[in-house]
Motif scaffolding. Structure first.
Motif, PDB file in Angstrom:
ATOM      1  N   GLU A 161      13.686 -15.082 -46.527  1.00  0.00           N
ATOM      2  CA  GLU A 161      14.259 -15.307 -45.203  1.00  0.00           C
ATOM      3  C   GLU A 161      15.429 -16.288 -45.326  1.00  0.00           C
ATOM      4  OE1 GLU A 161      12.127 -15.698 -41.525  1.00  0.00           O
ATOM      5  OE2 GLU A 161      10.233 -15.316 -42.566  1.00  0.00           O
ATOM      6  N   ASN A 162      16.513 -15.989 -44.615  1.00  0.00           N
ATOM      7  CA  ASN A 162      17.735 -16.787 -44.630  1.00  0.00           C
ATOM      8  C   ASN A 162      18.399 -16.819 -45.997  1.00  0.00           C
ATOM      9  OD1 ASN A 162      17.472 -17.663 -41.853  1.00  0.00           O
ATOM     10  ND2 ASN A 162      15.830 -19.009 -42.567  1.00  0.00           N
ATOM     11  N   VAL A 213      10.240   3.219 -40.058  1.00  0.00           N
ATOM     12  CA  VAL A 213      10.298   2.039 -40.914  1.00  0.00           C
ATOM     13  C   VAL A 213      11.733   1.553 -41.048  1.00  0.00           C
ATOM     14  CG1 VAL A 213       9.908   1.152 -43.246  1.00  0.00           C
ATOM     15  CG2 VAL A 213       8.207   2.643 -42.179  1.00  0.00           C
ATOM     16  N   GLY A 214      12.667   2.484 -41.235  1.00  0.00           N
ATOM     17  CA  GLY A 214      14.067   2.094 -41.369  1.00  0.00           C
ATOM     18  C   GLY A 214      14.583   1.353 -40.159  1.00  0.00           C
ATOM     19  N   SER A 215      14.149   1.763 -38.974  1.00  0.00           N
ATOM     20  CA  SER A 215      14.650   1.163 -37.742  1.00  0.00           C
ATOM     21  C   SER A 215      14.264  -0.305 -37.612  1.00  0.00           C
ATOM     22  CB  SER A 215      14.129   1.945 -36.527  1.00  0.00           C
ATOM     23  OG  SER A 215      14.668   3.239 -36.492  1.00  0.00           O
ATOM     24  N   ILE A 216      13.104  -0.673 -38.132  1.00  0.00           N
ATOM     25  CA  ILE A 216      12.716  -2.082 -38.088  1.00  0.00           C
ATOM     26  C   ILE A 216      13.215  -2.823 -39.318  1.00  0.00           C
ATOM     27  CG2 ILE A 216      10.420  -1.797 -39.106  1.00  0.00           C
ATOM     28  CD1 ILE A 216      11.243  -4.071 -36.118  1.00  0.00           C
ATOM     29  N   LEU A 217      13.290  -2.136 -40.471  1.00  0.00           N
ATOM     30  CA  LEU A 217      13.789  -2.770 -41.691  1.00  0.00           C
ATOM     31  C   LEU A 217      15.252  -3.193 -41.531  1.00  0.00           C
ATOM     32  CD1 LEU A 217      13.385  -3.643 -44.617  1.00  0.00           C
ATOM     33  CD2 LEU A 217      13.836  -1.279 -45.317  1.00  0.00           C
ATOM     34  N   VAL A 218      16.062  -2.353 -40.906  1.00  0.00           N
ATOM     35  CA  VAL A 218      17.458  -2.710 -40.647  1.00  0.00           C
ATOM     36  C   VAL A 218      17.521  -4.005 -39.841  1.00  0.00           C
ATOM     37  CG1 VAL A 218      19.540  -2.056 -39.370  1.00  0.00           C
ATOM     38  CG2 VAL A 218      18.392  -0.375 -40.817  1.00  0.00           C
ATOM     39  N   GLN A 219      16.696  -4.116 -38.829  1.00  0.00           N
ATOM     40  CA  GLN A 219      16.710  -5.307 -37.984  1.00  0.00           C
ATOM     41  C   GLN A 219      16.248  -6.549 -38.738  1.00  0.00           C
ATOM     42  OE1 GLN A 219      15.440  -4.854 -33.727  1.00  0.00           O
ATOM     43  NE2 GLN A 219      14.573  -2.946 -34.515  1.00  0.00           N
ATOM     44  N   LEU A 220      15.140  -6.432 -39.468  1.00  0.00           N
ATOM     45  CA  LEU A 220      14.628  -7.583 -40.206  1.00  0.00           C
ATOM     46  C   LEU A 220      15.657  -8.084 -41.217  1.00  0.00           C
ATOM     47  CD1 LEU A 220      10.945  -6.461 -40.927  1.00  0.00           C
ATOM     48  CD2 LEU A 220      11.693  -8.187 -39.280  1.00  0.00           C
ATOM     49  N   ALA A 221      16.276  -7.139 -41.944  1.00  0.00           N
ATOM     50  CA  ALA A 221      17.229  -7.545 -42.975  1.00  0.00           C
ATOM     51  C   ALA A 221      18.494  -8.143 -42.375  1.00  0.00           C
ATOM     52  CB  ALA A 221      17.574  -6.351 -43.857  1.00  0.00           C
ATOM     53  N   ALA A 251       5.877 -10.314 -32.871  1.00  0.00           N
ATOM     54  CA  ALA A 251       5.796 -10.425 -31.408  1.00  0.00           C
ATOM     55  C   ALA A 251       6.684 -11.558 -30.912  1.00  0.00           C
ATOM     56  CB  ALA A 251       4.351 -10.645 -30.977  1.00  0.00           C
ATOM     57  N   SER A 252       6.667 -12.687 -31.609  1.00  0.00           N
ATOM     58  CA  SER A 252       7.505 -13.821 -31.230  1.00  0.00           C
ATOM     59  C   SER A 252       8.986 -13.482 -31.345  1.00  0.00           C
ATOM     60  CB  SER A 252       7.161 -15.024 -32.108  1.00  0.00           C
ATOM     61  OG  SER A 252       8.001 -16.116 -31.820  1.00  0.00           O
ATOM     62  N   LEU A 253       9.354 -12.779 -32.406  1.00  0.00           N
ATOM     63  CA  LEU A 253      10.756 -12.388 -32.607  1.00  0.00           C
ATOM     64  C   LEU A 253      11.213 -11.380 -31.552  1.00  0.00           C
ATOM     65  CD1 LEU A 253      10.687 -12.094 -36.493  1.00  0.00           C
ATOM     66  CD2 LEU A 253      12.013 -13.768 -35.188  1.00  0.00           C
ATOM     67  N   VAL A 254      10.302 -10.520 -31.112  1.00  0.00           N
ATOM     68  CA  VAL A 254      10.626  -9.606 -30.014  1.00  0.00           C
ATOM     69  C   VAL A 254      10.817 -10.390 -28.714  1.00  0.00           C
ATOM     70  CG1 VAL A 254       9.715  -7.768 -28.537  1.00  0.00           C
ATOM     71  CG2 VAL A 254       9.505  -7.583 -31.028  1.00  0.00           C
ATOM     72  N   ASP A 255       9.900 -11.295 -28.453  1.00  0.00           N
ATOM     73  CA  ASP A 255       9.945 -12.034 -27.187  1.00  0.00           C
ATOM     74  C   ASP A 255      11.146 -12.969 -27.093  1.00  0.00           C
ATOM     75  OD1 ASP A 255       7.689 -10.770 -26.214  1.00  0.00           O
ATOM     76  OD2 ASP A 255       6.307 -12.348 -26.863  1.00  0.00           O
ATOM     77  N   ASP A 256      11.665 -13.433 -28.244  1.00  0.00           N
ATOM     78  CA  ASP A 256      12.853 -14.289 -28.169  1.00  0.00           C
ATOM     79  C   ASP A 256      14.161 -13.507 -28.314  1.00  0.00           C
ATOM     80  OD1 ASP A 256      13.441 -13.877 -30.899  1.00  0.00           O
ATOM     81  OD2 ASP A 256      12.632 -15.805 -31.541  1.00  0.00           O
ATOM     82  N   GLY A 257      14.064 -12.168 -28.377  1.00  0.00           N
ATOM     83  CA  GLY A 257      15.250 -11.332 -28.389  1.00  0.00           C
ATOM     84  C   GLY A 257      15.840 -11.057 -29.752  1.00  0.00           C
ATOM     85  N   THR A 258      15.197 -11.536 -30.827  1.00  0.00           N
ATOM     86  CA  THR A 258      15.719 -11.303 -32.174  1.00  0.00           C
ATOM     87  C   THR A 258      15.523  -9.854 -32.606  1.00  0.00           C
ATOM     88  OG1 THR A 258      15.243 -13.599 -32.796  1.00  0.00           O
ATOM     89  CG2 THR A 258      15.575 -12.038 -34.588  1.00  0.00           C
ATOM     90  N   LEU A 268      17.178 -11.614 -40.238  1.00  0.00           N
ATOM     91  CA  LEU A 268      16.436 -12.699 -40.882  1.00  0.00           C
ATOM     92  C   LEU A 268      16.892 -13.013 -42.298  1.00  0.00           C
ATOM     93  CD1 LEU A 268      12.761 -11.951 -39.741  1.00  0.00           C
ATOM     94  CD2 LEU A 268      14.526 -13.274 -38.579  1.00  0.00           C
ATOM     95  N   THR A 269      17.827 -12.237 -42.853  1.00  0.00           N
ATOM     96  CA  THR A 269      18.348 -12.524 -44.188  1.00  0.00           C
ATOM     97  C   THR A 269      19.872 -12.494 -44.143  1.00  0.00           C
ATOM     98  OG1 THR A 269      18.627 -10.294 -45.148  1.00  0.00           O
ATOM     99  CG2 THR A 269      16.389 -11.172 -45.053  1.00  0.00           C
TER     100      THR A 269
END
Length: 335
Positions: free
Chosen positions: A143-144, A160-168, A290-297, A171-172
């Motif tokens: 992360e970061n 999986v790709g749709s969430i992996l794109v967002q995480l990468a 869930a926290s990342l969704v709720d804060d708009g990330t 958060l990185t």
């Protein structure tokens, strides 16, 4: 309770008997179990593969992603209480979520995002766990971290790709290149945060070169890996990392030796299947999602709401997944 099952594997999905509704006894929770009243589910490729290929001697309830309310708790449950709203992806060893009530171990359950309705939350658990474990546990992108590195996601428009794109991208610090073969899917991937999108129906190396990238540090192979394997070996840097989630019939790992490429398999069912000592990590990461969704990330990856939970609607959703026509996740909600 109502449950949607298959009783004979391999029937064409448009056959009315491919998935049917029956009545089953309401299950009773074990010590670490939650009994969840299911309100929404989504469909994953694993559902279609099991229905098509795994023979049964009694009705089998499929379904992994679920959103619902805790109706009862086992004697040793400590993470949840009756009435909590939850989301999770379940275990491949237990009856699935396509039923009014389901038992699930509390260690693989998260608190539902408060800002999402049931349908939008149901799109997330299995793919979020898979993407998170693939990116952070298998490919070991911190992360970061990852400044100056590149990640190629093959099949970036799927679940999986749709969430992996967002995480990468969120958060990185890696540069994210997704692949998609249709313009509507390519735009979806761009909207999710990919820095570049290329077409996996065409040779990959020339398209990467056109955006100034000769080789990549990480590849996530999410679909049809066997079709792209030779290209993946070519475009990965020496000492690069290759993560995979699908099921190629064969994979010649010797081709990776010359470049000292590391190969990582990701299966989100491993922790629950073997009850690993770190099984509770899935509870922790779902709460983090869930926290990342709720804060708009992060945003939901719901692609289409197929309707209420019924045998007919599940057959429709399975057909879309089997035909590789799904963008994001297919969700059903309500009985």
């Amino acid at each position: 309770m109502k449950a949607i099952v298959y009783t004979q594997h391999g029937l064409p999905i448009d056959d009315a008997n491919a998935l049917v509704e029956i009545d089953l006894p309401r299950p009773q929770p074990g010590p670490r179990d939650l009994l969840v009243a299911v309100r929404a589910v989504s469909v994953n490729p694993v559902d279609t593969k099991l229905r098509a290929g795994v023979a049964v001697t009694e009705p089998r309830t499929l379904g992994f992603d679920a959103v619902g309310t805790v109706a009862e708790v086992g004697s040793e449950v400590s993470l949840f209480k009756k009435g909590d709203e939850v989301f999770y992806a379940g275990s491949i060893l237990r009856p699935g979520s396509n039923a009014e009530f389901q038992l699930v171990d509390e260690r693989i359950v998260g608190h539902k995002p408060t800002t999402l309705d049931d349908a939008h939350a149901a799109a997330l658990p299995l793919t979020a766990i898979t993407a998170w474990e693939l990116l952070f546990d298998r490919l070991r992108v911190p992360e970061n971290g990852g400044e100056g590195e590149t990640l190629l996601i093959i099949g970036a428009g799927g679940g999986v790709g749709s969430i992996l794109v967002q995480l990468a991208s969120q958060l990185t610090r890696v540069k994210v290149i997704g692949t998609a073969s249709r313009e509507e899917t390519a735009q979806w991937v761009r909207d999710l945060g990919a820095h570049h999108v290329i077409d996996h129906s065409k040779p990959l190396a020339p398209q990467l070169a056109a955006i100034g990238i000769t080789q990549v540090d990480h590849v996530a192979g999410l679909t049809h890996t066997a079709d792209y394997y030779e290209q993946i070996v070519e475009i990965l840097k020496p000492q690069g990392q290759f993560g995979i989630i699908d099921d190629p019939a064969t994979l010649d790992a010797m081709k990776l030796k010359r470049k000292a490429i590391s190969l990582h398999w990701e299966s989100m069912f491993t922790r629950s299947m073997f009850e690993t000592p770190d099984m509770v990590r899935q509870h922790e990461l779902l709460d983090r999602v869930a926290s990342l969704v709720d804060d708009g990330t992060l945003r939901t990856t719901l692609g289409e709401h197929v309707g209420k939970i019924s045998a007919a609607n599940l057959r429709k959703a399975y057909a879309l997944v089997q035909g590789h026509k799904a963008r994001g996740k297919l969700v059903l909600a309500g009985w």
